[in-house]
Write an enzyme that holds these catalytic residues in place. Structure first.
Site, PDB file in Angstrom:
ATOM      1  N   CYS A  73      40.662 -62.757   0.716  1.00 40.31           N
ATOM      2  CA  CYS A  73      42.109 -62.716   0.506  1.00 40.31           C
ATOM      3  C   CYS A  73      42.724 -63.977   1.108  1.00 40.31           C
ATOM      4  O   CYS A  73      42.632 -64.192   2.321  1.00 40.31           O
ATOM      5  CB  CYS A  73      42.682 -61.469   1.173  1.00 40.31           C
ATOM      6  SG  CYS A  73      44.444 -61.240   0.907  1.00 40.31           S
ATOM      7  N   GLU A 112      37.342 -56.495  -6.139  1.00 40.74           N
ATOM      8  CA  GLU A 112      37.528 -55.552  -5.018  1.00 40.74           C
ATOM      9  C   GLU A 112      38.087 -56.312  -3.831  1.00 40.74           C
ATOM     10  O   GLU A 112      37.749 -57.477  -3.612  1.00 40.74           O
ATOM     11  CB  GLU A 112      36.188 -54.895  -4.665  1.00 40.74           C
ATOM     12  CG  GLU A 112      36.258 -53.891  -3.526  1.00 40.74           C
ATOM     13  CD  GLU A 112      35.826 -54.483  -2.168  1.00 40.74           C
ATOM     14  OE1 GLU A 112      35.746 -53.731  -1.180  1.00 40.74           O
ATOM     15  OE2 GLU A 112      35.582 -55.710  -2.094  1.00 40.74           O
ATOM     16  N   ARG A 156      37.242 -45.305   3.451  1.00 40.79           N
ATOM     17  CA  ARG A 156      37.177 -46.762   3.284  1.00 40.79           C
ATOM     18  C   ARG A 156      38.069 -47.149   2.103  1.00 40.79           C
ATOM     19  O   ARG A 156      37.614 -47.305   0.977  1.00 40.79           O
ATOM     20  CB  ARG A 156      35.731 -47.200   3.035  1.00 40.79           C
ATOM     21  CG  ARG A 156      35.529 -48.709   2.988  1.00 40.79           C
ATOM     22  CD  ARG A 156      34.078 -49.059   2.707  1.00 40.79           C
ATOM     23  NE  ARG A 156      33.830 -50.474   2.794  1.00 40.79           N
ATOM     24  CZ  ARG A 156      33.642 -51.148   3.926  1.00 40.79           C
ATOM     25  NH1 ARG A 156      33.673 -50.504   5.074  1.00 40.79           N
ATOM     26  NH2 ARG A 156      33.418 -52.448   3.924  1.00 40.79           N
ATOM     27  N   ARG A 158      39.994 -49.232  -0.409  1.00 44.84           N
ATOM     28  CA  ARG A 158      39.903 -50.576  -0.976  1.00 44.84           C
ATOM     29  C   ARG A 158      40.673 -50.587  -2.296  1.00 44.84           C
ATOM     30  O   ARG A 158      40.762 -49.578  -2.987  1.00 44.84           O
ATOM     31  CB  ARG A 158      38.444 -50.984  -1.232  1.00 44.84           C
ATOM     32  CG  ARG A 158      37.620 -51.183   0.042  1.00 44.84           C
ATOM     33  CD  ARG A 158      38.119 -52.366   0.840  1.00 44.84           C
ATOM     34  NE  ARG A 158      37.293 -52.660   1.999  1.00 44.84           N
ATOM     35  CZ  ARG A 158      37.490 -52.170   3.214  1.00 44.84           C
ATOM     36  NH1 ARG A 158      38.485 -51.301   3.409  1.00 44.84           N
ATOM     37  NH2 ARG A 158      36.719 -52.524   4.216  1.00 44.84           N
TER      38      ARG A 158
END
Length: 454
Positions: A73, A112, A156, A158
């Site tokens: 990112c 992802e 988790r 995402r």
């Protein structure tokens, strides 16, 4: 279909798509240790070394039908409308994905990232990504998902982005797998016989015993506090200043002096700019709110907390002036709900920000840093193999050759913390394959979800 596995790590995308019969034609990652594990399990797709910088090999990457990428990112340019979205992404690794997409025109981009991508840089990052995808001629859908909603005992979250080339888009929407209810049991991933090197240290057990006593004696008639507990904030009487932007430099110097005993406050000097003073004092509104709540907790449990602080020497210094108990271990966060009052029946993490306790029915998200979950009733950390199971890597060989981890525990923890969850990827790819095959298990085409509607 053929796929390219970009920023591949140890191969979470590969493991999922391999199960479905897709063929990897290229994989790349700049981490030496991750690339070694990838090649140990998957070889060298297309005959190319996995260890490489995508920017150096980008023109060597062969044609593919799917680009898989858990990309880093990075902020994009904000120079305005005079630049196209391609120019705004230039110099980022997302730009490299786009370069390949425009060169080879694969059917699918399967991306992802961490959920914060959606709000990163005040939403600018996601807005640019969405606009760039559309600019390249792809329709896209995204959703934040977690494997604990699909049968894997790890939370988790995402964000998954599925992009279908415009000419392959049907007259119906793509949809992600529906969440399912599962009674999760973390014992299914735990080994019975584990090396003692994964055991908690004596100090760690002592710190947990210290907080165990705290749990059993505060708010005995009500519920445990849900806010972070900071022992060094119990007894303070400094006035909470509120928004620091309202003060002059002279007043900020005085506030800094008043709060100087707290470890997060840096020295405030007259030569500093006003913004630098505010950063040094480090008292944002959320932190002041936690301080207020900790003082309230102390006032309602004063007798016990005073004796507890003294018994365990929670805030005392040794002869050299260092804390007897590390500052991060005097901070504690209970997230295990109202039905428990014991560390030892839950899951814990020793984090830089403090000890965090969560319910014992699923594990917190694995991260690349040294915050390996601790199983309370076993008084030990998860092994790398157990971490691999909650990432759905087939280390037990249930589907064929077992997935092989590297020799270094430290590297394995890091790699698994960085990996995509195999089961989540597989379920989404199944939906992608169905969509491309024209299986109309999807709602009719409607308006695309945008960031503003999130």
């Amino acid at each position: 279909m053929r796929f390219a596995d970009l920023f591949c790590g140890i191969g979470g995308f590969h493991a999922a798509l391999h199960q479905m019969g897709h063929e990897c034609v290229f994989a790349t990652d700049i981490d030496k240790h991750a690339a070694e594990v990838y090649e140990a399990n998957w070889g060298k797709p297309g005959g190319f070394d996995v260890l490489s910088d995508i920017r150096d090999v980008i023109d060597d990457i062969p044609e593919m039908d799917i680009i898989c990428a858990g990309f880093p990112c990075q902020p994009f340019s904000k120079s305005g409308a005079q630049e196209g979205f391609e120019d705004q992404t230039r110099g980022t690794l997302f730009h490299d994905i786009c370069y390949l997409a425009e060169k080879h025109r694969p059917a699918v981009l399967f991306l992802e990232n961490v959920p914060n991508l959606v709000a990163h840089d005040n939403g600018n990052t996601m807005q640019v990504i969405e606009s760039r995808i559309q600019e390249m001629g792809y329709k896209h859908w995204w959703k934040i998902l977690s494997p604990h909603k699909y049968g894997t005992c790890q939370i988790r979250k995402r964000v998954y982005i599925v992009c279908i080339r415009d000419d392959l888009v049907g007259n119906f929407e793509f949809t992600f797998p529906k969440e399912q209810h599962h009674d999760l049991d973390i014992r299914t991933v735990l080994d019975k016989n584990v090396d003692t090197r994964y055991n908690m240290t004596e100090d760690e057990i002592c710190w947990l015993d210290m907080w165990e006593e705290f749990l059993n004696n505060v708010n005995t008639e009500t519920k445990l506090p849900g806010h972070p507990i900071w022992a060094d904030c119990f007894q303070g009487d400094e006035e909470l200043p509120g928004e620091l932007e309202q003060y002059t430099k002279a007043q900020l110097i005085e506030i800094g002096r008043e709060w100087a005993r707290y470890g997060w406050v840096q020295p405030v000097k007259g030569a500093m700019k006003r913004d630098e003073m505010i950063d040094a004092i480090n008292l944002p509104s959320w932190k002041q709110d936690f301080i207020r709540k900790n003082r309230h907790l102390y006032r309602h449990n004063r007798a016990f907390i005073d004796s507890w602080l003294k018994k365990w020497r929670v805030l005392e210094m040794d002869e050299e002036g260092a804390p007897i108990i590390p500052v991060s271990r005097t901070k504690y966060e209970w997230q295990a709900g109202p039905d428990s009052r014991s560390n030892w029946e839950n899951i814990m993490q020793f984090r830089p920000s403090g000890i965090r306790v969560k319910r014992g029915d699923y594990f917190p998200a694995l991260v690349a840093m040294a915050q390996i979950p601790v199983v309370g009733w076993l008084k030990r950390r998860l092994t790398p193999e157990e971490c691999a199971r909650i990432q759905d890597f087939d280390v037990d060989g249930n589907l064929g050759d077992p997935f092989v981890l590297g020799e270094s525990d430290q590297q394995s923890y890091k790699q698994l913390g960085n990996a995509v969850n195999v089961n989540m990827v597989r379920m989404i790819q199944e939906r992608i394959d169905m969509y491309l095959d024209g299986v109309e298990d999807f709602p009719a085409l409607s308006t695309q979800i945008t960031l503003e509607s999130f």
